[in-house]
Scaffold this active site. Structure first.
Site, PDB file in Angstrom:
ATOM      1  N   GLY A  13     -83.259  18.222 -83.226  1.00 57.63           N
ATOM      2  CA  GLY A  13     -82.574  16.960 -82.967  1.00 57.63           C
ATOM      3  C   GLY A  13     -81.071  17.186 -82.970  1.00 57.63           C
ATOM      4  O   GLY A  13     -80.587  18.226 -83.437  1.00 57.63           O
TER       5      GLY A  13
ATOM      6  N   GLN B 185     -72.356  14.571 -84.069  1.00 52.07           N
ATOM      7  CA  GLN B 185     -72.329  15.988 -84.469  1.00 52.07           C
ATOM      8  C   GLN B 185     -71.558  16.861 -83.479  1.00 52.07           C
ATOM      9  O   GLN B 185     -71.172  17.974 -83.813  1.00 52.07           O
ATOM     10  CB  GLN B 185     -73.765  16.536 -84.612  1.00 52.07           C
ATOM     11  CG  GLN B 185     -74.518  15.930 -85.792  1.00 52.07           C
ATOM     12  CD  GLN B 185     -75.911  16.493 -85.909  1.00 52.07           C
ATOM     13  OE1 GLN B 185     -76.831  16.052 -85.233  1.00 52.07           O
ATOM     14  NE2 GLN B 185     -76.091  17.490 -86.760  1.00 52.07           N
TER      15      GLN B 185
ATOM     16  N   CYS C  43     -80.001  20.603 -91.446  1.00 58.87           N
ATOM     17  CA  CYS C  43     -79.064  19.889 -90.578  1.00 58.87           C
ATOM     18  C   CYS C  43     -78.161  20.913 -89.906  1.00 58.87           C
ATOM     19  O   CYS C  43     -77.632  21.803 -90.586  1.00 58.87           O
ATOM     20  CB  CYS C  43     -78.229  18.905 -91.410  1.00 58.87           C
ATOM     21  SG  CYS C  43     -77.059  17.952 -90.427  1.00 58.87           S
ATOM     22  N   LEU C  44     -77.981  20.772 -88.602  1.00 58.84           N
ATOM     23  CA  LEU C  44     -77.136  21.723 -87.879  1.00 58.84           C
ATOM     24  C   LEU C  44     -75.672  21.601 -88.307  1.00 58.84           C
ATOM     25  O   LEU C  44     -74.896  22.530 -88.100  1.00 58.84           O
ATOM     26  CB  LEU C  44     -77.284  21.518 -86.363  1.00 58.84           C
ATOM     27  CG  LEU C  44     -78.704  21.787 -85.819  1.00 58.84           C
ATOM     28  CD1 LEU C  44     -78.773  21.446 -84.336  1.00 58.84           C
ATOM     29  CD2 LEU C  44     -79.123  23.231 -86.053  1.00 58.84           C
TER      30      LEU C  44
ATOM     31  N   HIS D  25     -83.537  10.928 -89.456  1.00 56.89           N
ATOM     32  CA  HIS D  25     -82.393  11.793 -89.772  1.00 56.89           C
ATOM     33  C   HIS D  25     -81.294  11.605 -88.718  1.00 56.89           C
ATOM     34  O   HIS D  25     -80.113  11.494 -89.049  1.00 56.89           O
ATOM     35  CB  HIS D  25     -82.901  13.248 -89.801  1.00 56.89           C
ATOM     36  CG  HIS D  25     -81.867  14.303 -90.016  1.00 56.89           C
ATOM     37  ND1 HIS D  25     -81.830  15.115 -91.132  1.00 56.89           N
ATOM     38  CD2 HIS D  25     -80.833  14.723 -89.222  1.00 56.89           C
ATOM     39  CE1 HIS D  25     -80.814  15.968 -91.032  1.00 56.89           C
ATOM     40  NE2 HIS D  25     -80.192  15.755 -89.874  1.00 56.89           N
ATOM     41  N   GLU D  26     -81.700  11.533 -87.434  1.00 52.07           N
ATOM     42  CA  GLU D  26     -80.701  11.409 -86.355  1.00 52.07           C
ATOM     43  C   GLU D  26     -80.063  10.013 -86.337  1.00 52.07           C
ATOM     44  O   GLU D  26     -78.852   9.882 -86.111  1.00 52.07           O
ATOM     45  CB  GLU D  26     -81.338  11.729 -84.995  1.00 52.07           C
ATOM     46  CG  GLU D  26     -81.945  13.118 -84.876  1.00 52.07           C
ATOM     47  CD  GLU D  26     -81.020  14.241 -85.288  1.00 52.07           C
ATOM     48  OE1 GLU D  26     -79.791  14.097 -85.163  1.00 52.07           O
ATOM     49  OE2 GLU D  26     -81.536  15.272 -85.773  1.00 52.07           O
TER      50      GLU D  26
ATOM     51  N   HIS E 182     -77.395   9.871 -88.771  1.00 58.29           N
ATOM     52  CA  HIS E 182     -76.130  10.448 -88.278  1.00 58.29           C
ATOM     53  C   HIS E 182     -75.305   9.386 -87.549  1.00 58.29           C
ATOM     54  O   HIS E 182     -74.074   9.380 -87.636  1.00 58.29           O
ATOM     55  CB  HIS E 182     -76.394  11.602 -87.300  1.00 58.29           C
ATOM     56  CG  HIS E 182     -76.578  12.941 -87.943  1.00 58.29           C
ATOM     57  ND1 HIS E 182     -75.623  13.529 -88.746  1.00 58.29           N
ATOM     58  CD2 HIS E 182     -77.601  13.839 -87.876  1.00 58.29           C
ATOM     59  CE1 HIS E 182     -76.050  14.718 -89.151  1.00 58.29           C
ATOM     60  NE2 HIS E 182     -77.250  14.933 -88.638  1.00 58.29           N
TER      61      HIS E 182
HETATM   62  O1  K1U Z   1     -79.598  16.611 -86.834  1.00 57.80           O
HETATM   63  C1  K1U Z   1     -79.604  17.809 -87.011  1.00 57.80           C
HETATM   64  O2  K1U Z   1     -78.730  18.344 -87.660  1.00 57.80           O
HETATM   65  C2  K1U Z   1     -80.721  18.646 -86.451  1.00 57.80           C
HETATM   66  C3  K1U Z   1     -81.788  18.966 -87.472  1.00 57.80           C
HETATM   67  C4  K1U Z   1     -82.875  17.914 -87.386  1.00 57.80           C
HETATM   68  C5  K1U Z   1     -83.855  17.832 -88.516  1.00 57.80           C
HETATM   69  C6  K1U Z   1     -84.434  18.939 -89.080  1.00 57.80           C
HETATM   70  C7  K1U Z   1     -85.353  18.818 -90.104  1.00 57.80           C
HETATM   71  C8  K1U Z   1     -85.704  17.580 -90.548  1.00 57.80           C
HETATM   72  C9  K1U Z   1     -85.109  16.482 -90.001  1.00 57.80           C
HETATM   73  C10 K1U Z   1     -84.191  16.597 -88.961  1.00 57.80           C
HETATM   74  C11 K1U Z   1     -82.346  20.344 -87.152  1.00 57.80           C
HETATM   75  O3  K1U Z   1     -82.861  20.560 -86.106  1.00 57.80           O
HETATM   76  S1  K1U Z   1     -82.182  21.587 -88.341  1.00 57.80           S
HETATM   77  C12 K1U Z   1     -83.009  22.993 -87.615  1.00 57.80           C
HETATM   78  C13 K1U Z   1     -84.490  22.875 -87.642  1.00 57.80           C
HETATM   79  O4  K1U Z   1     -85.049  22.030 -88.310  1.00 57.80           O
HETATM   80  C14 K1U Z   1     -85.311  23.800 -86.836  1.00 57.80           C
HETATM   81  C15 K1U Z   1     -84.766  24.872 -86.209  1.00 57.80           C
HETATM   82  C16 K1U Z   1     -85.555  25.721 -85.450  1.00 57.80           C
HETATM   83  C17 K1U Z   1     -86.896  25.500 -85.338  1.00 57.80           C
HETATM   84  C18 K1U Z   1     -87.461  24.421 -85.975  1.00 57.80           C
HETATM   85  C19 K1U Z   1     -86.664  23.575 -86.722  1.00 57.80           C
HETATM   86 ZN    ZN Z   2     -78.368  16.554 -89.140  1.00 61.32          ZN
END
Ligand code: K1U
Ligand code: ZN
Length: 173
Positions: free
Chosen positions: A46, A51, A95-96, A137-138, A141
Site C-alpha cells: 500500500g 507518503q 510502514c514504508l 493503515h492507508e 495516513h
Molecule cells: O503504507 C505503507 O507504508 C505501506 C505498508 C502497508 C502495510 C503493511 C502491513 C500492514 C499494513 C499496511 C507496506 O507495504 S510495508 C511492506 C510490506 O508489508 C510488504 C512488503 C513486501 C511484501 C509484502 C509486504
Molecule cells: Zn504506512
C-alpha cells in the site's frame, strides 16, 4: 512513470490531514501511476499520497500475496470507512515511511470502504484479512496517523529515535 521518494518519519507532512480531491485531472492520474510503481518497487502492499509528499486524499494498494495470481492494483480517492466489524484482528504491521520496524496493531477485522475511482465513479467494497488491515493503515495516513501512534509511548519514542538516526546516516552517505 516516475518512482517518487518516500518520506521517512519524522516528517511534518506525515502528521497532516490530507485535502479531499475535488477534480480528477491528468496530474492526479500520473500521481496514481507513480504511486503504484513506487509501491511495487519498494516493495509494499500500500501507499498513501502523503507518503510521497502530496497532501491529497488518495491511496493505492495491492494485497495479492500469491505470486501465481494476477495483481490487483487499486486506486482509492477520498476513501471513507463506512462500516467496521465488532470483531478485531491483530496484524504485525510495517510502514514504508518507518523502514524495518514492525509492531502488532489491533484493528477491526472487516471494514466497508466507500471511495471515488479514477474514472470519477463512486465505489464501495467490504475488505477482510490483509486487505482490511492495509486499507485502514492507508486511510490513517490520509489523516496524519501512523501505526506507531497505536503503540505505547516508550516503544513509539524508541522507533522515532531509530528513524532520526537513519535519516541522519542517509543524509551523510
Ligand atoms: O503504507 C505503507 O507504508 C505501506 C505498508 C502497508 C502495510 C503493511 C502491513 C500492514 C499494513 C499496511 C507496506 O507495504 S510495508 C511492506 C510490506 O508489508 C510488504 C512488503 C513486501 C511484501 C509484502 C509486504
Ligand atoms: Zn504506512
Amino acid at each position: 512513470m516516475t518512482l517518487r521518494p518516500i518520506l521517512i518519519h519524522p516528517d511534518p507532512r506525515l502528521k497532516k490531514v490530507a485535502d479531499p480531491v475535488s477534480e480528477i485531472t491528468d496530474d492526479l492520474r500520473r500521481l496514481a501511476d507513480d504511486m503504484l510503481a513506487t509501491m511495487y518497487d519498494a516493495p509494499g502492499i500500500g501507499l498513501a499520497a502523503p507518503q510521497v509528499g502530496v497532501l491529497k486524499q488518495m491511496l493505492v494498494m495491492d494485497c495479492v500475496k500469491d505470486e501465481a495470481a494476477p495483481p490487483r492494483p487499486m486506486v482509492l480517492i477520498n476513501p471513507k470507512v463506512v462500516w467496521s466489524s465488532e470483531e478485531r484482528n491483530v496484524y504485525e504491521e510495517g510502514c514504508l515511511s518507518i523502514p524495518e520496524q514492525y509492531a502488532e496493531v489491533e484493528r477491526p477485522a472487516e471494514v466497508e470502504v466507500a471511495w471515488t475511482g479514477l474514472d470519477g465513479k463512486p465505489q464501495a467494497e467490504r475488505f477482510s484479512g490483509l486487505w482490511a488491515t492495509c486499507v485502514q493503515h492507508e486511510i490513517d495516513h490520509l489523516n496524519g496517523i501512523l501505526f506507531i501512534d497505536y503503540l505505547k509511548p516508550l516503544k513509539r519514542q524508541m522507533i522515532t529515535r531509530k528513524m532520526v538516526k537513519l535519516k541522519r546516516d542517509r543524509a551523510r552517505a
